[in-house]
Design a protein around this motif. Structure first.
Motif, short mmCIF file in Angstrom:
data_model
loop_
_atom_site.label_atom_id
_atom_site.label_comp_id
_atom_site.label_asym_id
_atom_site.label_seq_id
_atom_site.Cartn_x
_atom_site.Cartn_y
_atom_site.Cartn_z
N GLY A 188 0.44 8.97 48.14
CA GLY A 188 1.70 8.27 48.30
C GLY A 188 2.66 8.99 49.23
O GLY A 188 2.25 9.61 50.20
N ALA A 189 3.95 8.91 48.92
CA ALA A 189 4.97 9.51 49.77
C ALA A 189 6.14 9.97 48.92
O ALA A 189 6.26 9.63 47.74
CB ALA A 189 5.43 8.50 50.82
N LEU A 190 7.01 10.76 49.56
CA LEU A 190 8.19 11.32 48.89
C LEU A 190 9.40 11.00 49.77
O LEU A 190 9.37 11.24 50.98
CB LEU A 190 8.03 12.83 48.74
CG LEU A 190 9.00 13.56 47.82
CD1 LEU A 190 8.62 13.30 46.36
CD2 LEU A 190 8.95 15.07 48.10
N VAL A 191 10.45 10.45 49.17
CA VAL A 191 11.69 10.18 49.89
C VAL A 191 12.76 11.11 49.35
O VAL A 191 12.99 11.19 48.14
CB VAL A 191 12.14 8.71 49.70
CG1 VAL A 191 13.50 8.48 50.35
CG2 VAL A 191 11.11 7.76 50.27
N VAL A 192 13.41 11.83 50.26
CA VAL A 192 14.50 12.73 49.89
C VAL A 192 15.75 12.31 50.66
O VAL A 192 15.72 12.24 51.90
CB VAL A 192 14.16 14.20 50.21
CG1 VAL A 192 15.29 15.12 49.73
CG2 VAL A 192 12.84 14.61 49.55
N ASP A 193 16.82 12.00 49.94
CA ASP A 193 18.09 11.66 50.58
C ASP A 193 19.22 12.06 49.64
O ASP A 193 19.00 12.77 48.64
CB ASP A 193 18.15 10.18 50.98
CG ASP A 193 18.07 9.23 49.78
OD1 ASP A 193 18.09 9.72 48.62
OD2 ASP A 193 17.99 8.01 50.00
N CYS A 194 20.43 11.61 49.94
CA CYS A 194 21.59 12.04 49.15
C CYS A 194 21.53 11.53 47.72
O CYS A 194 22.20 12.06 46.83
CB CYS A 194 22.88 11.58 49.83
SG CYS A 194 23.05 9.79 49.97
N SER A 195 20.74 10.49 47.48
CA SER A 195 20.65 9.94 46.11
C SER A 195 19.64 10.69 45.26
O SER A 195 19.53 10.43 44.06
CB SER A 195 20.28 8.46 46.17
OG SER A 195 18.95 8.28 46.64
N GLY A 196 18.87 11.59 45.88
CA GLY A 196 17.88 12.36 45.13
C GLY A 196 16.51 12.27 45.74
O GLY A 196 16.35 12.02 46.94
N THR A 197 15.50 12.47 44.90
CA THR A 197 14.11 12.45 45.34
C THR A 197 13.39 11.29 44.66
O THR A 197 13.51 11.09 43.45
CB THR A 197 13.41 13.78 44.99
OG1 THR A 197 14.10 14.85 45.64
CG2 THR A 197 11.96 13.77 45.44
#
Length: 391
Positions: A188-197
């Protein structure tokens, strides 16, 4: 309106056979041509392919802006999971400088043959060539990096880091990005941004064509995040679904909505995988070794009788092999030639209620009756077998 910047390449694969003009940029533009009414495409192409590239762009209503180079680059694969050869190689020493690009929304794929500086409000950058966005001199009001595991480690400088969340946070800071998406193959994948992971799942398909799958993910993400302004995690989830659609069908442009695919449970530890198959000839040993290498690259803990036990008499190999099957989560069996030992290993694994994936490239359907009826997952494709066993 979307501006796509990226490569146009000939792609050649020998098994299964594939010879097409795509490349990351052209594939991404085609993928979105049914959904974005105004696509501008900036790319390098040789005189040998410019007429074909023009015809393709016209057929999909894409507005091309070609920079001519002496010869269109060719990427050649033996099978889809091999590291491609590319030629001609002399362009590495003399990269083309493309005109600067300025637009509201931009999807940028890294190119090995060219350099370009972009400036935009919403920019999605898929490096591919291992070059930092900041290093290119480019700017963006809102920047999303979409990159694979290897590229993420390289650009973050955390090559020994196992925690992808930390890698993502480092990239957010170092690249001054708003979003970082790290693609992790069959996991799969991982999204990291200001809202978290956010963990993005992978979706199971009946077959897997991985060449260009990363291009599709980035294109779909740009469509949903940069143009439709969806939250990054939601855009990445849709991108994963569209990528599954492409991997199974290879059909472009992308559909209005992807098919419903089974969401796979994320493996939190390395799978213990038993690799069964004959290894009596050079060709058989090559295939077993190639499978083992790819399975390890996908993060599996692989037991291969060829590598871990070797050849010998029954008293030397049978006990160790059966113990390894008992300890395995999954068995991947090469049924080519219908080797009796491999058939026994499949039966033993099924008696233990193990999951069994079978690669059967030259086997008659009638010979697979017991395997099909006992729930074995069967494919005649090398790449699909590796993915199935790794899921």
């Amino acid at each position: 309106m979307l501006t796509v910047v990226g490569g146009t390449y000939f792609e050649v694969c020998h098994d299964p056979k594939w010879h097409e003009l795509y490349g990351s940029g052209l594939r991404g533009a085609i993928a979105l041509s049914g959904h974005v009414s105004d696509i501008s495409f900036k790319t390098c192409v040789g005189n040998d392919a410019i007429n074909l590239a023009n015809a393709i762009c016209n057929s999909f209503n894409i507005k091309p802006d070609f920079v001519l180079i002496p010869e269109t680059i060719v990427f050649e694969y033996y099978h889809p999971l091999t590291k491609p050869l590319f030629y001609p190689s002399d362009f590495l020493n003399f990269k083309t400088r493309m005109p600067d690009v300025s637009a509201e929304s931009i999807l940028v794929y890294g190119q090995i043959e060219a350099e370009v500086k972009v400036s935009g409000s919403y920019v999605v950058y898929d490096p591919q060539n291992g070059i930092s966005y900041k290093f290119t001199g480019s700017t963006a009001t809102h920047l999303a990096l979409v990159l694979n595991h290897r590229e993420a480690l390289l650009l973050s400088g955390l090559t020994d880091q196992d925690n992808l969340e930390e890698v993502g946070k480092a990239l957010l800071k170092n690249e001054e990005a708003e979003v970082v998406v790290i693609k992790n193959g069959p996991h799969g994948a991982l999204v990291v941004d200001c809202s978290g992971t956010h963990i993005i799942p992978v979706f199971k398909t009946s077959s897997v064509w991985p060449i260009g799958s990363g291009d599709i993910f980035s294109a779909a993400f740009a469509w949903k995040w940069a143009l439709e302004k969806l939250p990054a995690a939601e855009a990445a989830l849709l991108a994963s679904r569209f990528t599954a659609q492409y991997c199974q069908s290879r059909i472009l442009p992308l559909p209005v909505a992807p098919n419903i695919f089974q969401q796979l449970r994320r493996n939190t530890h390395a799978q213990k995988l038993y690799l069964a198959g004959p290894f009596f000839t050079v060709a058989e040993r090559w295939l077993i070794n190639e499978l083992r290498c790819k399975l390890i690259e996908f993060g599996n803990d692989v037991f291969s009788p060829l590598h871990d036990v070797g050849r010998g008499g029954p008293d030397q190999v049978v006990g160790k092999d059966l113990a390894a099957i008992e300890n395995a989560d999954v068995v991947l069996a090469v049924l080519n030639g219908e080797d009796p030992g491999t058939i026994f290993e499949i039966g033993y694994a099924k008696a233990l209620k193990k999951r069994v994936v079978v690669l059967a490239e030259n086997t008659l359907e009638n010979d697979l009756t017991m395997l099909i009826g006992s729930g074995c997952e069967i494919t005649n494709d090398f790449t699909t077998a590796v993915y199935m066993a790794s899921w």
